[in-house]
Structures are given as C-alpha cells and as structure tokens.
Write a protein that holds these residues in place. Structure first.
Motif: not given
Length: 272
Positions: A36, A54, A64-65
C-alpha cells in the motif's frame, strides 16, 4: 537430519506512507513487497496505477492500512506520529524516517535497502546519487559568479526552504539567503514573519515551490516593496515543481539538484 528452510524474516508486505520510500523500493527492484502507498505518491508513476492507496499524508483511516495486512509500515517524521502510534498499538511494526539533509536522504536509501535485504543494490544507488552530487559540485566551482537565492516553500505565510533544499542550493553554486533558518525542524520555524526581510537580503534569484499548488510568479513580483529586489527587477523568478525538490528521496538529487544548477549557470553566464 532434515534441513528445514528458514522462515523468511524480511518484510513481505510493506506500506509506504510517503512517496520517497516507494521510489526507493522500485529503484531497488523490490516493488513486489509494497502492499500500500500514500495517495500523495508521485514517483514512480506506475506505483499510482499498481498499488492501493491506503493513506493521505497526515490523515486517513487506520483500518484501510490494516486491511492490506502490512508486516512493516514506513512513515515520516513527527508529521505522521499519530498514525505511527496507532499502528504500533495495533501490533504493526513501524520504521519512522526523518531525513532532513542530503546526507539523510542517502542514509534513508541505505536503510530501506537493509530492511528488505537489498543492501548491495542500495549502496549502488547511493553511489549513483553521490556521483550526481559530485558532478554538480564540480561544475558549480567553475561558475563566474554565485547567485543569492531565496527559495519559497509556501506563500501564505511565506516559508523559506528546508535543510536539504538549502544544502542543494549550495552544492549547485548558489547562496541560500535564508540558510540560517534551514535547519529548523518545523515549517512554522521557517516562516518569514516580515516579508520585507526578503527585500533586505536581496536575492538574485527567487525559486518558488509551493507544495500542493501552482506557483504564481506574478503574485511574488507584485508584493509590496519587492520591486527593487534584484530577482524581481531582473525577471529571475522561477518555479521548481515540489515533486522534484521537496520530496526527500532520490528524485531530489537526480532531478532537483541538476535543475538548480542549470538555473544558476544560466544566471551566472549572463542570462540574469
């Protein structure tokens, strides 16, 4: 006795929260490890197409990470201390870089190489970058005159150049008129409280690199009291894209430094 294959200990799924570590991993041929990237990633261009975004730079969603299951996150400075803290609390290893000088940029390259087991490639990349620095420095020594340079990182309020930019101005043959502020840790400490201080320091060249927005030289030239500044009177107000000068990675040395050198030589040989 059976021989057991060692479990890989190097990170396999890396999230890069700034563009420069993405740039380095691609340069080392280790881009497959990137899980990411930051939405502000610029180099290389293919990263923006190939890798999931991300995080922004100072804001974003922790989940999201975590969704890309990183086994290492590379962050930058106190500006990302908040997300680094959250990631560590969530059990994710974080390496926070804090490169502020040209030497720090080279050290960052070497460290990224060691983190992924590509030390030889990283040292070769550093040698390539050091050769660029040496070439620019040698050519700068032949300039018939050295320009006084004001580098503006932001306009409202005006902020002078960060340390690696100030150092590159010197390598390229210029004199940073705000070198006394360049080592300050934060941008707030590089705010020019009195814009007429630029007038008093009389730069021959003004370089704008307003991070995140288009530079407007006509606005600089129209500032009250600036008409007598040598750079304004001589039409020496230039833009260097922030992507090639304000990202503390290889691109700053490969592209930003030679661009500075070209500006200074043109001025020194009579173009200014």
């Amino acid at each position: 006795m059976t021989t057991r294959t060692p479990t890989p200990r190097l990170p396999q799924r890396i999230v890069c929260l700034t563009t420069e570590t993405v740039e380095v991993l691609y340069a080392l041929g280790e881009q497959d490890r990137i899980a990411g990237i930051s939405g502000y990633t610029v180099f290389p261009k293919e990263a923006r197409k190939e890798k999931p975004k991300v995080f922004a730079f100072t804001s974003g969603d922790l989940q999201k990470i975590l969704a890309v299951e990183p086994d290492l996150v590379l962050s930058f400075s106190n500006l990302q201390a908040g997300i680094s803290r959250e990631l560590i609390a969530a059990g994710v290893p974080v390496y926070a870089f804090n490169q502020r000088s040209v030497e720090d940029i080279l050290a960052m390259v070497e460290t990224v190489g060691r983190l992924v087991g590509a030390e030889a490639k990283a040292l070769a990349l550093c040698a390539e970058l050091e050769a660029v620095i040496a070439t620019v420095r040698a050519e700068a020594a032949t300039l018939p005159r050295r320009p006084r340079v004001y580098f503006e990182e932001w306009d409202e309020p005006p902020i002078s150049g960060i340390r690696w930019v100030s150092e590159m101005i010197g390598i390229a043959g210029g004199v940073d008129v705000f070198a006394d502020q360049a080592r300050a840790q934060s941008a707030k400490e590089r705010i020019i409280a009195d814009p007429l201080e630029v007038v008093r320091r009389a730069p021959d060249i003004i370089i704008g690199s307003w991070c995140g927005k288009h530079f407007r030289p006509e606005r600089v030239a129209a500032r009250a009291g600036w008409q007598g500044v040598p750079a304004v009177a001589g039409g020496q107000i230039h833009e260097l894209k922030s992507a090639v000068i304000l990202n503390p990675g290889p691109v700053a040395i490969r592209e930003g430094l030679p661009a500075l050198a070209q500006l200074f030589r043109t001025w020194a040989e009579g173009g200014g």
